[in-house]
Design an enzyme around this catalytic site. Sequence first.
Site, PDB file in Angstrom:
ATOM      1  N   GLU A  50       0.005   2.327   2.233  1.00 25.86           N
ATOM      2  CA  GLU A  50      -0.210   0.819   2.681  1.00 25.86           C
ATOM      3  C   GLU A  50      -1.881   0.486   3.032  1.00 25.86           C
ATOM      4  OE1 GLU A  50       1.983  -2.315   5.554  1.00 25.86           O
ATOM      5  OE2 GLU A  50       1.684  -0.525   6.383  1.00 25.86           O
ATOM      6  N   LYS A 126       6.830  -6.519   0.554  1.00 27.03           N
ATOM      7  CA  LYS A 126       7.331  -6.163   2.018  1.00 27.03           C
ATOM      8  C   LYS A 126       8.128  -7.126   2.673  1.00 27.03           C
ATOM      9  CE  LYS A 126       5.769  -4.229   6.302  1.00 27.03           C
ATOM     10  NZ  LYS A 126       4.347  -3.985   7.042  1.00 27.03           N
ATOM     11  N   CYS A 166       6.237   0.916   5.419  1.00 27.83           N
ATOM     12  CA  CYS A 166       5.935   0.962   6.655  1.00 27.83           C
ATOM     13  C   CYS A 166       7.025   0.570   7.657  1.00 27.83           C
ATOM     14  CB  CYS A 166       4.633   0.143   6.996  1.00 27.83           C
ATOM     15  SG  CYS A 166       3.753   0.540   8.463  1.00 27.83           S
TER      16      CYS A 166
END
Length: 278
Positions: A50, A126, A166
């Site tokens: 990321e 995301k 993440c």
Amino acid sequence: MSDRPVPTTPFRVAALQMVSTPERERNLADAERLIAQAAAEGAQLVLLPEYFCFMGHKDADKLTVREAYGDGPIQRFLADSARRHGIWVIGGTLPLAATDPSDAARVLNSTLVFDPSGAEQARYDKIHLFNFEKGAESFDEARTIRPGSDVRTFDAPFGRVGLSVCYDLRFPELYRRMGDCALIVVPSAFTYTTGRAHWEMLLRARAVENQCYVLAAAQGGSHENGRRTWGHSMLIDPWGEIVAVLDEGSGVVAGDIDRARIDEVRRSLPAWRHRVLA
């Protein structure tokens, strides 16, 4: 799974760990070096972390390097790297411009996937945005990131690959919605505090729950912006065993996706077939 036949021979994958800086061009140079190293060592798919392309001094700094979807130096770099090395490249995340004018102060934190010809095969924005307050540490991604809404997977030569980023790692329902994956990827920039507490156990849990491989590429070290990330990029097999790991610093973590190993685990403990609740 796709109807296409999957190979019985192992497929080499690699997670690239970085300590990204506020300078985009320096980060791209570091990423190219690691991609070339992984490819030279036999990797057929590489995963970047990321924010591999940029870690600014302030959250809003990412707006200065955002790109319109479909073109830009970061997107060209990823496509060119895949084509030049003849490998799959999963581009960690990069900031893409939101199309809604009301989101002029936010970006989408997006993963783009390129095949060995350099053609884009998937995009994931995301969904879950990190928020954490403890002492001097304060994070609220919603200030500068617009969340995505769609679960995304793509078909690789060895089977289906599920895309996540993440903080998504803390939400197991996302991974169930991906369906039958051979591999789940997790490009990340976990903080040192949360990573030390939860990173490994969450990654291993996702591998065990879904009886598939998990490949996690992390930021790992002390950054020029003062932030410290946990690192520990790793590949985990369907039994939850760590195949390879790199604690801190930049480097390559590599291992094989073995369909026989997935089949062995699912045959001996058929939890995937025993699911009742969707």
